[in-house]
Design a protein around this motif. Structure first.
Motif, short mmCIF file in Angstrom:
data_model
loop_
_atom_site.label_atom_id
_atom_site.label_comp_id
_atom_site.label_asym_id
_atom_site.label_seq_id
_atom_site.Cartn_x
_atom_site.Cartn_y
_atom_site.Cartn_z
N LYS A 161 0.83 -1.20 0.00
CA LYS A 161 0.00 0.00 0.00
C LYS A 161 0.87 1.25 0.00
CE LYS A 161 -3.80 -2.13 2.51
NZ LYS A 161 -4.59 -2.08 3.74
N SER A 162 0.37 2.28 -0.65
CA SER A 162 1.08 3.56 -0.65
C SER A 162 0.81 4.30 0.66
CB SER A 162 0.67 4.40 -1.85
OG SER A 162 -0.70 4.67 -1.79
N THR A 163 1.70 5.20 0.98
CA THR A 163 1.55 5.98 2.20
C THR A 163 0.53 7.11 2.01
OG1 THR A 163 3.82 5.48 2.84
CG2 THR A 163 2.80 7.38 3.90
N LEU A 164 0.54 7.73 0.84
CA LEU A 164 -0.35 8.85 0.60
C LEU A 164 -1.04 8.67 -0.75
CD1 LEU A 164 -1.33 11.66 1.56
CD2 LEU A 164 0.58 12.63 0.30
N ASP B 182 3.25 6.97 20.39
CA ASP B 182 4.16 8.11 20.25
C ASP B 182 4.62 8.29 18.80
OD1 ASP B 182 3.94 8.86 22.93
OD2 ASP B 182 5.61 7.57 23.52
N PRO B 183 5.14 7.26 18.13
CA PRO B 183 5.53 7.47 16.73
C PRO B 183 4.33 7.75 15.80
CG PRO B 183 5.95 5.19 17.37
CD PRO B 183 5.55 5.94 18.60
N LEU B 184 3.16 7.19 16.11
CA LEU B 184 1.96 7.52 15.33
C LEU B 184 1.64 9.01 15.45
CD1 LEU B 184 -0.28 4.45 16.23
CD2 LEU B 184 0.50 5.04 13.92
N PHE B 185 1.75 9.52 16.66
CA PHE B 185 1.49 10.94 16.90
C PHE B 185 2.48 11.81 16.14
CE2 PHE B 185 2.48 14.73 19.48
CZ PHE B 185 1.31 15.43 19.25
N GLU B 186 3.76 11.50 16.25
CA GLU B 186 4.78 12.31 15.58
C GLU B 186 4.59 12.31 14.06
OE1 GLU B 186 6.74 14.45 17.04
OE2 GLU B 186 5.96 13.77 18.97
N VAL C 263 1.59 14.56 13.25
CA VAL C 263 1.97 15.97 13.36
C VAL C 263 2.76 16.40 12.13
CG1 VAL C 263 3.45 17.59 14.63
CG2 VAL C 263 1.90 16.08 15.88
N GLU C 264 3.70 15.56 11.71
CA GLU C 264 4.50 15.87 10.51
C GLU C 264 3.59 15.98 9.28
OE1 GLU C 264 7.46 16.64 7.82
OE2 GLU C 264 7.57 16.70 10.01
N PHE C 265 2.65 15.06 9.14
CA PHE C 265 1.72 15.09 8.00
C PHE C 265 0.93 16.40 7.98
CE2 PHE C 265 -2.62 14.19 6.42
CZ PHE C 265 -2.32 13.91 5.10
N ARG D 51 0.02 20.28 5.58
CA ARG D 51 -1.34 20.36 5.03
C ARG D 51 -2.22 21.14 5.99
NH1 ARG D 51 -3.29 16.74 1.51
NH2 ARG D 51 -1.69 15.58 0.46
N GLU D 52 -3.38 21.48 5.50
CA GLU D 52 -4.36 22.14 6.36
C GLU D 52 -4.92 21.14 7.35
OE1 GLU D 52 -8.65 24.42 5.87
OE2 GLU D 52 -7.40 24.07 4.11
N CYS D 53 -4.99 21.53 8.60
CA CYS D 53 -5.56 20.66 9.62
C CYS D 53 -7.08 20.61 9.46
CB CYS D 53 -5.21 21.16 11.02
SG CYS D 53 -3.50 20.88 11.46
#
Length: 123
Positions: free
Chosen positions: A54-57, A87-91, A94-96, A100-102
């Motif tokens: 699967k692709s990431t985006l 923790d890594p899911l959160f980081e 946040v990076e994503f 982009r617009e939240c």
């Protein structure tokens, strides 16, 4: 038009239901997003990448984006184990959203998604 985030971290909302899969909440999240898009909203699905293939985006159209967070093993894991990666899911989330617009509105499924949203709001 609203910008809506749908967090479905424990299972990809684009995966089929069936034997050996989780409880089916991901199917509801897929349908919810489809309804919201048809109503004229922009939807970003956020899930965990559970397969190397699967692709990431993916931009699935002008009003739909799918972000698969590449954290943890690239396979289905039981819901209780996903929390170990909070923790890594959160980081990664946040990076994503730093690029982009939240979302204006967020819908979260299961406690892991809810915890990610709680941390995002806090930040």
């Amino acid at each position: 038009m609203r910008n809506i985030g749908i967090f479905c971290i424990i299972d990809d909302p684009f995966d089929p239901p069936g034997h050996g899969r989780f409880g089916g909440g991901h199917v509801f999240m897929f349908d919810l997003g489809r309804y919201l898009i048809r109503a004229g909203n922009c939807v970003t699905y956020i899930t965990r990448k559970n397969s190397e293939e699967k692709s990431t985006l993916e931009e699935l159209g002008p009003n739909c984006t799918l972000f698969r967070i590449p954290v943890g093993p690239p396979e289905d894991i039981v819901a209780e184990e996903v929390g170990a990666f909070i923790d890594p899911l959160f980081e990664a989330t946040v990076e994503f959203f730093s690029q982009r617009e939240c979302p204006d509105i967020i819908h979260a499924q299961y406690w892991v998604s809810g915890e990610l949203v709680r941390r995002l709001r806090k930040r």
